[in-house]
Scaffold this motif. Structure first.
Motif, PDB file in Angstrom:
ATOM      1  N   SER A 207     -77.179  13.809  25.009  1.00 56.41           N
ATOM      2  CA  SER A 207     -77.996  14.049  23.828  1.00 56.41           C
ATOM      3  C   SER A 207     -79.468  13.912  24.216  1.00 56.41           C
ATOM      4  O   SER A 207     -79.798  13.561  25.347  1.00 56.41           O
ATOM      5  CB  SER A 207     -77.662  13.029  22.733  1.00 56.41           C
ATOM      6  N   ARG A 209     -81.494  11.928  22.418  1.00 54.58           N
ATOM      7  CA  ARG A 209     -81.937  10.698  21.762  1.00 54.58           C
ATOM      8  C   ARG A 209     -82.604   9.791  22.807  1.00 54.58           C
ATOM      9  O   ARG A 209     -82.040   9.541  23.881  1.00 54.58           O
ATOM     10  CB  ARG A 209     -80.733  10.010  21.134  1.00 54.58           C
ATOM     11  N   ASP A 210     -83.780   9.278  22.512  1.00 57.83           N
ATOM     12  CA  ASP A 210     -84.597   8.571  23.497  1.00 57.83           C
ATOM     13  C   ASP A 210     -83.854   7.460  24.218  1.00 57.83           C
ATOM     14  O   ASP A 210     -83.958   7.318  25.438  1.00 57.83           O
ATOM     15  CB  ASP A 210     -85.855   7.997  22.838  1.00 57.83           C
ATOM     16  N   GLU A 240     -72.785   7.634  24.215  1.00 61.60           N
ATOM     17  CA  GLU A 240     -74.015   7.902  23.461  1.00 61.60           C
ATOM     18  C   GLU A 240     -73.710   8.415  22.054  1.00 61.60           C
ATOM     19  O   GLU A 240     -74.577   8.946  21.366  1.00 61.60           O
ATOM     20  CB  GLU A 240     -74.875   8.927  24.212  1.00 61.60           C
ATOM     21  N   ASN A 242     -73.230   8.761  18.197  1.00 63.87           N
ATOM     22  CA  ASN A 242     -73.889   8.179  17.027  1.00 63.87           C
ATOM     23  C   ASN A 242     -72.843   8.033  15.927  1.00 63.87           C
ATOM     24  O   ASN A 242     -72.805   8.800  14.960  1.00 63.87           O
ATOM     25  CB  ASN A 242     -75.048   9.074  16.582  1.00 63.87           C
TER      26      ASN A 242
END
Length: 341
Positions: A207, A209-210, A240, A242
């Motif tokens: 992903s 996402r930081d 990772e 969510n």
């Protein structure tokens, strides 16, 4: 009745699960703790109400305490060195996964275990989860006939809210997403399918996402497996995601299907029109609910009493580690990897 003196090496979260299991078993006692510092080991001892010697050296502990069993719960980069020391001083071995982060280290450990005749168990603890016991019983009873395809996946977001994240995100300590965590799903697939793997093909993604961009390897790996008898299967390991923890299982057989704790069986339940749900405890994150370390320790002590190796010894776990290495090689090269016999 034999009493086994157990030492725990590494004092992070998972060490507490081992300590609790040893304390509860009538034939085991915690004999020593080892951590990076004596102070860390003492804090863990105090947390669990233990009055035991604490060390910052595995070798010194082995020389002084001579434990019967050693649990290796240190960070993955130290697993092999700590395991070798325990084996060379004559202890039986309980080891957290990953067993090793490289083939060279894996082979060093497996050779030593073989040469010393060490009994061992690797912490694929979901083997003692009630759902796994149910699935194993259904398969052994032929409830879904012959399996021809299987999927077992691992979805668990491991970010900054986990202390593990700090080292897990590095290639040097995390290895890859299967070595880090998804090997539980891979073990399950191989165990349920009951056949050696001959070929591996994997795809990696991530992903944007930081917090997950900090991972030095792709946190998501989708791997296809060809088994020796021609059947196939799939494992997705995603650290990772969510979403809450998920461990979906799908097993397709000639006469039925198992989907997590649901069964459809034309053989056992003729006239069935939909899945039957079996109430049980499902796999979940160890910090949330049931993580059956007690079952692992109970099993290992029973094996020691009978003079046999466990159902998941180092020799078996080495094959799972090899599949983890092969999956990453396939994803990086874009080619399938053939497994040696």
């Amino acid at each position: 009745m034999t009493t086994y003196r157990a030492a725990v090496v590494g004092c992070g979260w998972v060490s507490g699960e081992h300590i609790a299991a040893y304390k509860k078993h009538p034939q085991t006692e915690v004999a020593a703790l080892v951590s990076l510092t004596v102070e860390e080991a003492r804090r863990k001892a105090e947390e669990y109400g233990l009055n035991v010697p604490c060390y910052d050296s595995v070798e010194k502990m082995m020389q002084q305490e001579k434990p019967d069993i050693v649990s290796i719960t240190s960070i993955p980069t130290m697993h092999v060195e700590h395991g070798l020391c325990a084996v060379e001083y004559g202890a039986q071995l309980v080891m957290e996964k990953p067993v090793a982060l490289s083939r060279e280290d894996l082979h060093r450990l497996t050779r030593s275990v073989t040469e010393h005749g060490t009994k061992s168990v690797v912490s694929f603890v979901l083997r003692w989860n009630p759902l796994f016991s149910i699935i194993r019983a259904l398969l052994d009873d032929g409830a879904v006939g012959e399996l021809f395809y299987g999927e077992v996946d691992y979805y668990h977001g491991i970010g900054p809210w986990y202390k593990q994240y700090e080292w897990n995100k590095t290639k040097a300590a995390g290895g890859n997403t299967l070595l880090s965590a998804g090997c539980h799903a891979l073990d399950a697939l191989v165990w349920f399918m009951g056949s050696p793997v001959t070929e591996v093909h994997a795809y990696a993604t991530r992903s944007k996402r930081d917090i997950y961009m900090a991972y030095e390897y792709a946190p998501t790996l989708v791997t296809l497996f060809q088994f020796e008898d021609g059947r196939c299967g799939k494992v997705t390991s995603c650290i990772e995601v969510n979403a809450p923890y998920m461990f979906p299982i799908l097993l397709l057989g000639s006469e039925g299907t198992i989907r997590n704790n649901q069964l459809y069986s034309s053989r056992k339940l003729p006239g069935q029109t939909n899945f039957a749900t079996i109430p049980t405890i499902l796999p979940d994150s160890g910090d949330v609910t049931h993580h059956p370390f007690q079952g692992e320790i109970n099993h290992f002590v029973d094996c020691l009493e009978r003079g046999v190796d466990s159902s998941v010894p180092i020799a078996y776990a080495a094959k799972i580690m090899e599949l983890c290495y092969a999956a990453e090689e396939s994803a990086l090269s874009g080619r399938s990897v053939r497994m040696e016999g």
